[in-house]
Motif scaffolding. Sequence first.
Motif, short mmCIF file in Angstrom:
data_model
loop_
_atom_site.label_atom_id
_atom_site.label_comp_id
_atom_site.label_asym_id
_atom_site.label_seq_id
_atom_site.Cartn_x
_atom_site.Cartn_y
_atom_site.Cartn_z
N MET A 192 16.29 -5.64 41.19
CA MET A 192 15.62 -4.97 40.08
C MET A 192 14.52 -4.03 40.56
O MET A 192 13.71 -4.38 41.43
CB MET A 192 15.03 -6.02 39.13
N TYR A 193 14.51 -2.84 39.97
CA TYR A 193 13.50 -1.82 40.27
C TYR A 193 12.76 -1.52 38.97
O TYR A 193 13.34 -0.96 38.03
CB TYR A 193 14.16 -0.56 40.81
N ALA A 194 11.48 -1.90 38.90
CA ALA A 194 10.72 -1.83 37.67
C ALA A 194 9.68 -0.71 37.70
O ALA A 194 8.77 -0.73 38.53
CB ALA A 194 10.03 -3.17 37.42
N GLY A 195 9.82 0.27 36.81
CA GLY A 195 8.87 1.36 36.70
C GLY A 195 7.72 1.01 35.76
O GLY A 195 7.86 0.14 34.90
N ALA A 196 6.57 1.70 35.93
CA ALA A 196 5.39 1.35 35.14
C ALA A 196 4.59 2.54 34.65
O ALA A 196 3.43 2.40 34.25
CB ALA A 196 4.48 0.42 35.96
N ALA A 197 5.18 3.73 34.65
CA ALA A 197 4.45 4.92 34.18
C ALA A 197 4.59 5.06 32.68
O ALA A 197 5.17 6.01 32.16
CB ALA A 197 4.95 6.17 34.89
N GLY A 198 4.04 4.09 31.95
CA GLY A 198 4.11 4.10 30.50
C GLY A 198 3.15 5.11 29.89
O GLY A 198 2.34 5.74 30.59
N GLN A 208 3.40 -4.22 31.31
CA GLN A 208 3.70 -2.94 31.97
C GLN A 208 5.06 -2.43 31.51
O GLN A 208 5.98 -3.21 31.25
CB GLN A 208 3.72 -3.15 33.49
N ASP A 209 5.20 -1.09 31.43
CA ASP A 209 6.47 -0.52 31.01
C ASP A 209 6.62 0.88 31.58
O ASP A 209 5.69 1.44 32.15
CB ASP A 209 6.56 -0.47 29.48
N ASP A 210 7.83 1.46 31.40
CA ASP A 210 8.11 2.79 31.93
C ASP A 210 8.37 3.81 30.82
O ASP A 210 9.01 4.82 31.02
CB ASP A 210 9.32 2.74 32.88
N ALA A 212 10.09 3.09 28.08
CA ALA A 212 11.26 2.67 27.30
C ALA A 212 11.54 1.18 27.38
O ALA A 212 12.00 0.57 26.41
CB ALA A 212 12.49 3.46 27.73
N VAL A 213 11.29 0.58 28.55
CA VAL A 213 11.61 -0.83 28.77
C VAL A 213 10.44 -1.50 29.49
O VAL A 213 9.84 -0.91 30.40
CB VAL A 213 12.90 -1.00 29.59
N ALA A 214 10.11 -2.72 29.08
CA ALA A 214 9.00 -3.45 29.66
C ALA A 214 9.42 -4.29 30.87
O ALA A 214 10.61 -4.56 31.08
CB ALA A 214 8.37 -4.35 28.59
N TYR A 215 8.41 -4.73 31.62
CA TYR A 215 8.66 -5.51 32.83
C TYR A 215 9.47 -6.78 32.58
O TYR A 215 10.18 -7.24 33.47
CB TYR A 215 7.32 -5.90 33.46
N HIS A 216 9.36 -7.39 31.41
CA HIS A 216 10.11 -8.64 31.19
C HIS A 216 11.61 -8.39 31.33
O HIS A 216 12.37 -9.27 31.73
CB HIS A 216 9.79 -9.25 29.83
N GLY A 226 11.26 -11.56 24.87
CA GLY A 226 10.42 -10.86 25.84
C GLY A 226 9.02 -11.45 25.91
O GLY A 226 8.64 -12.31 25.14
N ALA A 227 8.25 -10.96 26.88
CA ALA A 227 6.86 -11.37 27.05
C ALA A 227 6.16 -10.31 27.90
O ALA A 227 6.82 -9.44 28.48
CB ALA A 227 6.78 -12.75 27.72
N GLY A 228 4.84 -10.37 27.96
CA GLY A 228 4.09 -9.38 28.72
C GLY A 228 3.93 -9.76 30.18
O GLY A 228 3.43 -10.84 30.49
N PHE A 229 4.36 -8.87 31.08
CA PHE A 229 4.17 -9.05 32.51
C PHE A 229 3.64 -7.75 33.11
O PHE A 229 4.01 -6.66 32.65
CB PHE A 229 5.47 -9.47 33.20
N CYS A 230 2.79 -7.88 34.13
CA CYS A 230 2.08 -6.71 34.63
C CYS A 230 2.02 -6.68 36.16
O CYS A 230 2.52 -7.57 36.84
CB CYS A 230 0.65 -6.70 34.08
N ASN A 231 1.36 -5.64 36.66
CA ASN A 231 1.06 -5.53 38.08
C ASN A 231 -0.14 -6.42 38.41
O ASN A 231 -0.95 -6.73 37.52
CB ASN A 231 0.73 -4.08 38.44
N PRO A 232 -0.29 -6.83 39.66
CA PRO A 232 -1.41 -7.72 40.03
C PRO A 232 -2.79 -7.15 39.70
O PRO A 232 -3.75 -7.90 39.53
CB PRO A 232 -1.22 -7.89 41.54
#
Length: 292
Positions: A192-198, A208-210, A212-216, A226-232
């Motif tokens: 999985m490759y997760a983008g975060a430039a929301g 975090q999201d890109d 269109a789609v969130a990290y979950h 779903g649920a909220g997940f982020c960068n450290p």
Amino acid sequence: MLRICRGVFVLFALSVGVFASATNYTLWINGRTGGGQIGNYDSFTYWGPASTAAGVNKKAVNWDGRSRIADQNHLVREALDCFCTGDNWCYIAAHSAGDLMMGYTLANYGGSTRTKKTPTPNSAGVCSASGAGTQVGWNIKWVSVASGAAGGSELSDVGSWTTSEPLVQDLKTTTARALYNHNATRNIWFYMYAGAAGTVYSGILPGQDDEAVAYHSTGGVSGSSGAGFCNPSDWWCNDLTLGTAANEGGRTKWSYHSVKFRDDNESYNHYANGNWGGIISVVRSDMVNNAR
């Protein structure tokens, strides 16, 4: 002695011929909105210029990007039958709803009997039988996923995307997560490759999201919703962990799902932008380096 030597030579030549016929392919499965010509595995309109390097013997597995997953899934199975049976092997790259499509394919058809085919498709994208019999499932090395939507998107939940589009119904978070058994990958790894430039308007998306789609979802996080997940660096949200480890807070990832890239610098959005852009660019680079 001469007769024996000739026999050995013939066997050697045959074995070399069989070995030489084996070919690796890189299949790219589009997401929502589609764009490429269905049945034409050289049509990369969804992604960017067809001349761009994107893995060994790249092929575009085009579906319409708006119909229900079940209704368009036969197109993916046709492509896998063409290029991933017999002596041939495939690397798979998927974007957004292409993740939902590929997961659905493996869970529901990955254990089915497939006819081995010759990788010379007709105009409809269908290949003929090679005459080498059948096999169970497909020969797939791994699946690399750019911004995977197998966990759905809250943009679908709230109607930010047109609700008249059948695919949007499948992309609702609870629907996508119940569409098939996400743990049933037939032991094939999903990286999985997760983008975060929301952006501000993507505040509907948790964590975090890109855009269109969130990290979950892009991180392959398990569960029925779903649920909220982020960068450290974000103290107000549980971390999406790299690899297969459980996420902060204890929520696990689906089986055979591993986060290979997390956008800690918030640099990559969801979109190809006609030039293999956004988080797709990271997957493309990985395919160039490793899909050979």
